[in-house]
Scaffold this motif. Structure first.
Motif, mmCIF file in Angstrom:
data_model
loop_
_atom_site.group_PDB
_atom_site.id
_atom_site.type_symbol
_atom_site.label_atom_id
_atom_site.label_comp_id
_atom_site.label_asym_id
_atom_site.label_seq_id
_atom_site.Cartn_x
_atom_site.Cartn_y
_atom_site.Cartn_z
ATOM 1 N N LYS A 91 0.842 -1.209 0.000
ATOM 2 C CA LYS A 91 0.000 0.000 0.000
ATOM 3 C C LYS A 91 0.885 1.269 0.000
ATOM 4 C CE LYS A 91 -4.012 1.993 0.885
ATOM 5 N NZ LYS A 91 -5.134 1.950 0.004
ATOM 6 N N LEU A 95 0.998 4.073 -3.077
ATOM 7 C CA LEU A 95 0.724 5.509 -2.916
ATOM 8 C C LEU A 95 1.936 6.333 -3.335
ATOM 9 C CD1 LEU A 95 -1.251 5.622 0.471
ATOM 10 C CD2 LEU A 95 -2.157 5.979 -1.823
ATOM 11 N N ILE A 98 2.083 6.562 -7.077
ATOM 12 C CA ILE A 98 1.096 7.467 -7.696
ATOM 13 C C ILE A 98 1.724 8.846 -7.885
ATOM 14 C CG2 ILE A 98 -1.039 8.772 -7.268
ATOM 15 C CD1 ILE A 98 -2.192 6.294 -5.946
ATOM 16 N N ALA A 140 -6.324 10.579 -6.667
ATOM 17 C CA ALA A 140 -6.167 9.112 -6.603
ATOM 18 C C ALA A 140 -5.534 8.704 -5.267
ATOM 19 C CB ALA A 140 -5.310 8.623 -7.762
ATOM 20 N N PHE A 141 -4.588 9.498 -4.822
ATOM 21 C CA PHE A 141 -3.927 9.231 -3.533
ATOM 22 C C PHE A 141 -4.963 9.335 -2.408
ATOM 23 C CE2 PHE A 141 -1.301 10.199 0.121
ATOM 24 C CZ PHE A 141 -0.031 9.706 -0.137
ATOM 25 N N ASP A 142 -5.683 10.450 -2.411
ATOM 26 C CA ASP A 142 -6.692 10.743 -1.397
ATOM 27 C C ASP A 142 -7.757 9.645 -1.332
ATOM 28 O OD1 ASP A 142 -7.851 12.385 0.512
ATOM 29 O OD2 ASP A 142 -9.079 13.450 -0.946
ATOM 30 N N ALA A 143 -8.183 9.179 -2.494
ATOM 31 C CA ALA A 143 -9.282 8.205 -2.566
ATOM 32 C C ALA A 143 -8.898 6.867 -1.929
ATOM 33 C CB ALA A 143 -9.672 7.989 -4.023
ATOM 34 N N GLN A 144 -7.614 6.626 -1.781
ATOM 35 C CA GLN A 144 -7.189 5.329 -1.251
ATOM 36 C C GLN A 144 -6.832 5.355 0.230
ATOM 37 O OE1 GLN A 144 -4.577 3.100 -3.905
ATOM 38 N NE2 GLN A 144 -5.106 4.543 -5.499
ATOM 39 N N LEU A 145 -7.025 6.525 0.859
ATOM 40 C CA LEU A 145 -6.650 6.630 2.273
ATOM 41 C C LEU A 145 -7.707 6.003 3.174
ATOM 42 C CD1 LEU A 145 -5.329 10.304 2.431
ATOM 43 C CD2 LEU A 145 -4.002 8.186 2.193
ATOM 44 N N LYS A 146 -7.232 5.422 4.275
ATOM 45 C CA LYS A 146 -8.149 4.947 5.323
ATOM 46 C C LYS A 146 -8.130 6.014 6.430
ATOM 47 C CE LYS A 146 -8.467 0.335 3.970
ATOM 48 N NZ LYS A 146 -7.865 0.456 2.649
ATOM 49 N N SER A 151 -0.451 8.665 5.892
ATOM 50 C CA SER A 151 -1.030 8.148 4.643
ATOM 51 C C SER A 151 -1.355 6.668 4.767
ATOM 52 C CB SER A 151 -0.049 8.372 3.487
ATOM 53 O OG SER A 151 0.144 9.759 3.302
ATOM 54 N N VAL A 152 -0.444 5.938 5.400
ATOM 55 C CA VAL A 152 -0.705 4.522 5.698
ATOM 56 C C VAL A 152 -0.196 4.274 7.119
ATOM 57 C CG1 VAL A 152 -0.311 2.126 5.013
ATOM 58 C CG2 VAL A 152 -0.211 3.924 3.277
#
Ligand SMILES: N[C@@H](CCC(=O)N[C@@H](CS)C(=O)NCC(=O)O)C(=O)O
Length: 211
Positions: A91, A95, A98, A140-146, A151-152
């Motif tokens: 993950k 990121l 990207i 795209a980065f933002d959309a994959q954040l939890k 960031s991770v």
């Protein structure tokens, strides 16, 4: 170690953060991209690709920020930049890619210069191009954040090391990060509360020149 760097180069900015997080001491050799110093014979003998950064180490001269940061993780594993289990590491790398592979290269100086001098795009079109690809990458980065602090996960990683310079770049190209990318701005605040990130900021570098 000696880092060939430019205060505003986002790939150099990444490596400065990485070196600081690991507590590795380094001196900087500024290469002024605005004046075209990366194109000189001297610098070309250091990095034939004529890009920053380059890091002089006990293992020789290293280039490409991702290769340098992987080398740093192998040499100084006490504070890993790619950490956690295999899923988390994948993950983090995704990121980071990207921004480092699919976003930043499109606003690189040589790309923008080529657009103007060889394709004939106007200043306004160049800005449109840069803003488009920065927004695309950051979205795209933002959309994959939890809901993590960084960031991770709970610790700053390679993903954050790529994010902070990209946000700096986004502002340079006129993007209002705080309103368009609220969550990314929150992560940025958390990163910038750390000395390792603060000391890597463009305005803290010996070659910094105010706009
Ligand atoms: N993939 C390379 C990218 C390096 C890069 O794009 N460097 C830029 C500064 S951020 C550069 O030296 N540009 C000079 C130019 O475009 O002439 C890395 O991650 O190190």
């Amino acid at each position: 170690m000696k880092l060939y760097s430019y205060y505003r180069s986002s790939a150099s900015f990444r490596v400065r953060i990485a070196l600081n997080l690991k507590g590795v001491r380094y001196t900087q050799i500024p290469v002024n991209l605005k004046l075209g110093a990366q194109l000189s014979d001297d610098y070309q003998s250091i990095n034939p690709q004529r890009l920053l950064p380059a890091l002089e180490t006990s293992d020789g001269l290293l280039t490409q920020s991702f290769a340098i940061m992987a080398w740093l993780d192998e040499k100084f594993p006490e504070r890993l930049l790619v950490l956690g289990d295999a899923e988390q590491r994948a993950k983090i790398r995704a990121l980071a890619a990207i921004l480092g592979c699919d976003t930043q290269p499109l606003q690189n100086l040589r790309v923008l210069k080529y657009l103007s001098s060889e394709i004939g795009v106007t200043e306004a079109q160049r800005l449109q191009w840069s803003q488009h690809w920065i927004r695309d990458g950051l979205s795209a980065f933002d959309a994959q954040l939890k809901e993590d602090a960084y960031s991770v996960g709970k610790v700053a990683s390679l993903a954050d090391i790529c994010l902070i310079p990209q946000l700096y770049n986004a502002r340079r190209f006129g993007i209002d990060v705080a309103s368009e990318f609220k969550r990314l701005a929150e992560i940025e605040c958390r990163c910038l509360s750390q000395e390792a990130f603060q000391r890597a900021l463009p305005e803290q570098q010996p070659d910094y020149i105010p706009d």
